[in-house]
Each structure stands twice: as structure tokens, then as C-alpha cells.
Write an enzyme that holds these catalytic residues in place. Sequence first.
Site, PDB file in Angstrom:
ATOM      1  N   HIS A 104       0.868  -1.010   0.099  1.00 33.00           N
ATOM      2  CA  HIS A 104       0.030  -0.067  -0.044  1.00 33.00           C
ATOM      3  C   HIS A 104       0.868   1.120   0.131  1.00 33.00           C
ATOM      4  O   HIS A 104       1.875   1.293   0.896  1.00 33.00           O
ATOM      5  CB  HIS A 104      -0.866   0.065   1.223  1.00 33.00           C
ATOM      6  CG  HIS A 104      -2.189  -0.803   1.134  1.00 33.00           C
ATOM      7  ND1 HIS A 104      -3.084  -0.735  -0.033  1.00 33.00           N
ATOM      8  CD2 HIS A 104      -2.648  -1.826   1.899  1.00 33.00           C
ATOM      9  CE1 HIS A 104      -4.087  -1.517   0.168  1.00 33.00           C
ATOM     10  NE2 HIS A 104      -3.755  -2.046   1.429  1.00 33.00           N
ATOM     11  N   CYS A 184       0.154   2.212  -4.770  1.00 29.75           N
ATOM     12  CA  CYS A 184      -0.448   3.612  -5.145  1.00 29.75           C
ATOM     13  C   CYS A 184       0.447   4.562  -4.907  1.00 29.75           C
ATOM     14  O   CYS A 184       1.128   4.795  -3.939  1.00 29.75           O
ATOM     15  CB  CYS A 184      -1.820   3.437  -4.578  1.00 29.75           C
ATOM     16  SG  CYS A 184      -3.016   2.106  -4.839  1.00 29.75           S
TER      17      CYS A 184
END
Length: 317
Positions: A104, A184
Amino acid sequence: MSEASFYIPMYTQPSPPSPGRKRASLIGINYKGQRCELRGCNNDIHNILPCLINQWGYDPRDIVQLIDDGYRPPPTRQNILLEMHRLASYSRAGDSMFFYFSGHGGQVRDLDGDEVDGYDEFVCPVDYQESGVINDDEIHEIMSLIERTQVKPLAAGSRLTVRRVIDDAKSLNNSALQALFDSCHSGTVLDLPYLYDSRQCTFVNGVTPGARIRKHSQAQVVCFSGCEDFEESESIAMPGRPIGGLMTFVRNTTKTSVPSNLPLKAFVHVFSCTQALTFQNRFEQIRAFVREILPDARQHPQFSCSNPLDITLPFYI
């Protein structure tokens, strides 16, 4: 349940290797059991590891893996920072370094004025809810050890790729770290001064003009990112293949529905090619692969570096 079921490997830093070696740090986090659990990040490590060893010449003894699979040292904030420090501080002239992160990522307001878009990028360790995230300012500061210990932390003559890249002959006299972030909001996650604009085929500001001097490095650091700072990276699953990050995806045309006439492959395939392809050609192949595999994907791979590269020269891993 036996005691062995509760065993979690401890992270211990390897001894400093002799100069002229290739070293890699691979981090894959699925956040198992957490609300934000992912499924493909551990698989990404399994995809890229054979390429490092069999095609890019890395010795398994010089590759550190931090994975939350219960069998390897966990990718906690402390372990990741220790491994970043190790990779940077052990660099010597002639070394090549590769740093890989799959997990993440996110953004938070920039407080020191170095971000063009006003946001810092960060990555999430497996224990980020308790220990916090690792933002791009912190990552850049650690990686700059390469130049300070050799040239600013990378030793002169060494290379670091955060998905590793070997650039033109001129850079062989400088340190280099190569890095790859399949996460991301990772476009400028290393805060490198130069960001490649594929539309203009030139380098633009990766940081604000006022921050360029303090973010400059004599070491050659290059970073491939799965998407732009404001975008999210996607996972992909195809028949016969485990789910994984689109940027690290390993294509097997005999088991997928990918068009057989697709003239390009994923990152590991693009950089496994031994042909003297230019940087511009290799990077455009990676971006075209993303567009072809997932036409609706809202991510555009990025490339940034500490010093401008000649995009017309051959570019290898």
C-alpha cells in the site's frame, strides 16, 4: 497448535559484502488479516526473484526478502528502515543495488515545500497502524546515505535501481540505486529531482525548483513507479496465473487471453531483453503493456532519477 506455528522470523542485517557486488532488497506486503488486506504483493516477490537471480545476475545470498508470509522476516516499519539503511550504507564503488516494494501507498499534505503537487507520498509497512508510515522525505534521506558514504550515500561507481536500471556509460562512474515501487501514489516516492514526461520525451521537475539543490545526488538513483502520484496501482489476475501487481505482472501467453501479437511484455520481460534497446523504447513498452492489458486502467507508470539520462542510449537492468 505447536510452538512452531507461532514462530516469526527475526530480521538480521547481513554482513557488509565486498565491493562490486549486486545487492537487492525485496518487500512484499499483503497485510493479511487487516481491513486493507491485499492478495498479490507476496506473489510479486515470487515473480521478480527468479529474474534477479537467473537473468540479472544477483546472488541469492545478497537478496533480502521482507514478506508477511510467516516464513520470512516481517516487513515492519523498523525492519524496512533497517534494510534501507543497510542497502545504502553498505554501498561501495562498483556496486549495483535494487530496491523493490509491493504494498500500500498513499499521500499526505507536504509540509516542507518540496512537492510540486503539494503532497508527500508514503508507503505502508505491515504494522503501519501501530508504528506509522514511511514517507518520501524519510526514504530520500536514507537513500542519500549512498552518496554520503561513497558519494552521497551511494558510492561513486555504484548503481541503485528502485527497480533497477543500468543507464548509459557516463553513469558508470557514479553510484546508482535502482528501485521499483508497485504501489498506489508512487510516482515521486523517492523525491528525485527529475521526472520523465513521456508526452514531451524530456525530463521535468520531480520536486519544486527550491528543493532541487537539497534533493540532488551525485549518485545515480533511478526509480520506476507503477503509477502517477494521484493514481492507484491495480492488481491483475488471469487464467492460470496468481494475482499480482500490474507493473510487476509476468505474462505467459500460453495461459492467458492476452493477444498473441502484443509486441511487448511486463517490466521483468522488457528488462530481460538483451537487445540494445534505448531507455525511451523500454519505458514506452512498459506503459504500452499497461494500456494493452487493461485498457481502462487508470494508472500510468512513471520514471524518475537523480540526474537526467540520455534517453537515446541503451538501457539495461
